[in-house]
Design a protein around this motif. Structure first.
Motif, PDB file in Angstrom:
ATOM      1  N   ARG A  92      15.225   7.715  19.774  1.00 19.09           N
ATOM      2  CA  ARG A  92      14.604   6.380  19.830  1.00 19.09           C
ATOM      3  C   ARG A  92      13.112   6.467  19.477  1.00 19.09           C
ATOM      4  O   ARG A  92      12.582   5.629  18.739  1.00 19.09           O
ATOM      5  N   LEU A 148      16.449  -3.316  25.355  1.00 23.50           N
ATOM      6  CA  LEU A 148      15.087  -2.773  25.425  1.00 23.50           C
ATOM      7  C   LEU A 148      14.090  -3.802  24.933  1.00 23.50           C
ATOM      8  O   LEU A 148      14.357  -4.532  23.976  1.00 23.50           O
ATOM      9  N   SER A 164      21.217  -5.344  32.199  1.00 24.71           N
ATOM     10  CA  SER A 164      22.224  -4.473  31.594  1.00 24.71           C
ATOM     11  C   SER A 164      23.616  -5.007  31.860  1.00 24.71           C
ATOM     12  O   SER A 164      23.830  -5.824  32.758  1.00 24.71           O
ATOM     13  N   THR A 177      21.512  -1.365  28.262  1.00 28.38           N
ATOM     14  CA  THR A 177      20.344  -2.089  28.765  1.00 28.38           C
ATOM     15  C   THR A 177      19.513  -2.507  27.562  1.00 28.38           C
ATOM     16  O   THR A 177      19.152  -1.649  26.728  1.00 28.38           O
ATOM     17  N   VAL A 209      20.587   2.293  18.623  1.00 30.11           N
ATOM     18  CA  VAL A 209      19.807   3.111  19.559  1.00 30.11           C
ATOM     19  C   VAL A 209      18.425   2.507  19.781  1.00 30.11           C
ATOM     20  O   VAL A 209      17.847   2.600  20.865  1.00 30.11           O
ATOM     21  N   GLU A 255      19.391   0.919  25.539  1.00 31.29           N
ATOM     22  CA  GLU A 255      19.574   2.192  26.222  1.00 31.29           C
ATOM     23  C   GLU A 255      21.075   2.308  26.510  1.00 31.29           C
ATOM     24  O   GLU A 255      21.705   1.369  27.006  1.00 31.29           O
ATOM     25  N   GLN A 275      18.980  11.149  23.126  1.00 30.77           N
ATOM     26  CA  GLN A 275      18.913   9.703  22.856  1.00 30.77           C
ATOM     27  C   GLN A 275      17.458   9.210  22.871  1.00 30.77           C
ATOM     28  O   GLN A 275      17.030   8.481  21.958  1.00 30.77           O
ATOM     29  N   SER A 276      16.666   9.630  23.864  1.00 28.08           N
ATOM     30  CA  SER A 276      15.298   9.098  23.903  1.00 28.08           C
ATOM     31  C   SER A 276      14.447   9.719  22.798  1.00 28.08           C
ATOM     32  O   SER A 276      13.572   9.043  22.234  1.00 28.08           O
ATOM     33  N   PRO A 320      21.070  12.098  27.378  1.00 34.73           N
ATOM     34  CA  PRO A 320      19.980  11.121  27.400  1.00 34.73           C
ATOM     35  C   PRO A 320      18.680  11.614  26.765  1.00 34.73           C
ATOM     36  O   PRO A 320      17.945  10.819  26.172  1.00 34.73           O
ATOM     37  N   SER A 375      27.927   7.053  20.084  1.00 38.79           N
ATOM     38  CA  SER A 375      27.388   6.407  21.278  1.00 38.79           C
ATOM     39  C   SER A 375      27.815   7.179  22.530  1.00 38.79           C
ATOM     40  O   SER A 375      27.052   7.263  23.492  1.00 38.79           O
ATOM     41  N   GLU A 391      24.317   4.130  28.276  1.00 36.69           N
ATOM     42  CA  GLU A 391      24.825   5.025  29.326  1.00 36.69           C
ATOM     43  C   GLU A 391      26.327   4.824  29.464  1.00 36.69           C
ATOM     44  O   GLU A 391      26.858   3.804  29.027  1.00 36.69           O
TER      45      GLU A 391
END
Ligand code: HEM
Length: 484
Positions: free
Chosen positions: A307, A481, A147, A479, A446, A450, A303-304, A300, A293, A452
């Protein structure tokens, strides 16, 4: 009338609000009213805020041409944009809008998805390289899963500039790969949301132009230079494009080519339109991508969830489904996230009008020359229109509970509750373009990273003169993926 205000200047200082529209938001939420609030400006001049769907519709739709953008604000922007679609009024506006509209047809936007997608992948590559560079500096590895930190606003500006370059002007500006691009550098300087810029704009629209333009200030000098640079670049673009159309087969589909081939515009007018599309078409979506973003970094689980939805629909970023447009437009959470970001962070937070003739508004006679404030920032966050959680990021309001499909009202009773693109003849002509572009950019970004916050306690301040962006930028920890 809202509380507060000062002798002589009344509520005039609210022009310096950060975020722009903050005091208007408070007034709309707190002051009892029937669709209009008089929020007096400098020297107690009337300044009317339109607050409910009925008065908003009167200003934007039913009597649209009774209201014009204030001359000084137009002059400020015209130094760069000239007499393009954003700034013309009355019959000239009707003429231009009618002739530019075909370039934004439904079909044309669908055809732009592959461009949006390929630029989104380029953006991912450039951002990944910046992330790895940062990771290396910090002693990390150059592998998936490593990251690094990037400043999002800068890269968002570049990708949206490159997209509008191709779609608007048929030109690969390539600012993603060229840190020294002149056009980009000049635009970034003009639109940087510094306090100096806000003060200069406020002075420009308050005091005589000759005085403000000739003040011995660095910003006054720089504004003249950057405006002239951008216009010179615009002139070169139009000249080159005309040459290309003459010398090559007729396959140019960008907006500028459509306008050149219509023979409805002089060379100067073509430069005005080209710069208008470059400016209106890159800063706005770039700001929306940056706020997306931010909101995903600070939410989070959303966001997941997003994804997971994307990975199920698009198993590989490099070989997307054949009908990418239909796929992206059908994804409930992707559309809900984009709609909710555009609602909470409307890129143009406040816009102004003056009445050009005496007119009836919300049953009140309003004399010619009265200032009208239209504030997407305040309307989109009004608890009266969106409920007590109006200021909360809640994408699920854009998903029907019963069907699980995206809706286009967000649970609000009227579509005038959502003012991000305004409505009526002066609404954003690029609305469908911008939404399609944002969908593609968010989906690709996305999916691949990841996201943050570098500093989880940092809360970016929305700031700017015409559009709002994080004042001190947005530093994200990304980060990479695996598996995409
Ligand atoms: C998230 C992205 C965008 C937002 C939030 C947005 C918002 C707006 C708003 C609020 C206006 C009205 C301004 C006023 O009257 O004061 C406007 C006008 C306009 N926008 Fe956008 N815009 C976006 C993207 C775009 C794009 C991508 C393009 C071009 C490709 C574009 C081109 C224009 C033009 C030419 C006008 C003037 C329309 C007229 O007056 O007839 N915009 N936009």
């Amino acid at each position: 009338m809202p509380k507060g205000g000062y002798p002589i200047v009344a509520h005039g200082f609210e022009i310096f609000d950060q975020p722009p529209g903050r005091s208007i938001q408070e007034a709309v939420a707190e002051v009892p009213n029937d669709g209009l609030i008089n929020c007096r400006g400098w020297f107690y001049n009337d300044q009317l805020l339109v607050t409910d769907p009925k008065t908003i519709a009167e200003v934007l739709v039913h009597k649209c041409y009774d209201f014009e953008k204030p001359a000084k604000a137009r002059n400020f922007l015209a130094r760069v944009l000239g007499e393009g679609l954003v700034l013309v009024e009355g019959d000239e506006h009707r003429f231009q809008r009618k002739h530019i509209m075909p370039a934004f047809s439904f079909r044309h936007i669908k055809d732009l998805y592959p461009l949006f997608w390929s630029k989104a992948l380029e953006f991912n590559e450039v951002v990944a390289a910046a992330m790895h560079e940062d990771a290396e500096k910090a002693g990390g590895e150059q592998a998936p899963g490593s990251s690094g930190i990037i400043e999002m606003k800068h890269y968002a500006n570049k990708v949206t500039m490159d997209i509008i370059g191709v779609a608007g002007l048929g030109r690969n500006i390539n600012s993603l790969h060229n840190p020294d691009d002149e056009l980009m550098k000049n635009f970034e300087e003009i639109t940087e949301p510094t306090f100096e810029q806000v003060i200069y704009f406020a002075a420009y629209i308050t005091f005589p132009t000759w005085l403000v333009e000739n003040l011995p200030l660095r910003i006054a000098r720089r504004q003249k230079i950057t405006a002239a640079n951008v216009r010179n670049i615009g002139r070169d673009f139009v000249k080159e494009k005309k040459g290309l159309i003459k010398s090559q087969s007729d396959n140019h589909k960008d907006i500028l080519s459509v306008l050149i081939k219509s023979n409805d515009f002089s060379d100067d007018q073509l430069v005005d339109q080209a710069l208008t599309f470059l400016a209106a078409g890159h800063e706005t979506t770039s700001s929306a991508l940056t706020w997306t973003s931010y909101l995903l970094a600070t939410h989070p689980s959303i966001q997941s969830g997003l994804r997971a939805e994307l990975r199920a629909a698009i198993p590989s970023l490099t070989s997307p489904p054949a009908d990418l447009a239909a796929t992206l437009e059908s994804l409930p959470l992707l559309n809900a996230v984009c709609n909710e970001v555009l609602r909470l962070y409307p890129t143009v937070p406040v816009t102004m009008r003056n009445t050009v003739r005496t007119t009836l508004l919300g049953g009140v006679t309003v004399p010619a020359g009265t200032r009208i404030a239209i504030a997407p920032w305040a309307i989109n966050r009004s608890p009266h229109l969106w409920g007590p959680d109006a200021c909360v990021f809640r994408p699920d309001r854009w998903i029907d509970k019963a069907t699980g499909q995206a809706n286009n009202h967000g649970g609000a009773a009227s579509n005038y509750s959502n003012m991000t693109f305004l409505h009526g003849p002066r609404s954003c002509i690029g609305q469908s373009f911008a939404k399609a572009e944002l969908r593609a950019l968010v989906a690709a970004f996305v999916s691949a990273f990841e996201i943050e916050m570098e500093d989880p306690s940092y809360v970016p301040m929305p700031a700017g003169v015409v559009t709002v962006k994080p004042r001190d930028g947005l530093r994200l920890r990304l980060t990479g993926l695996d598996g995409w």
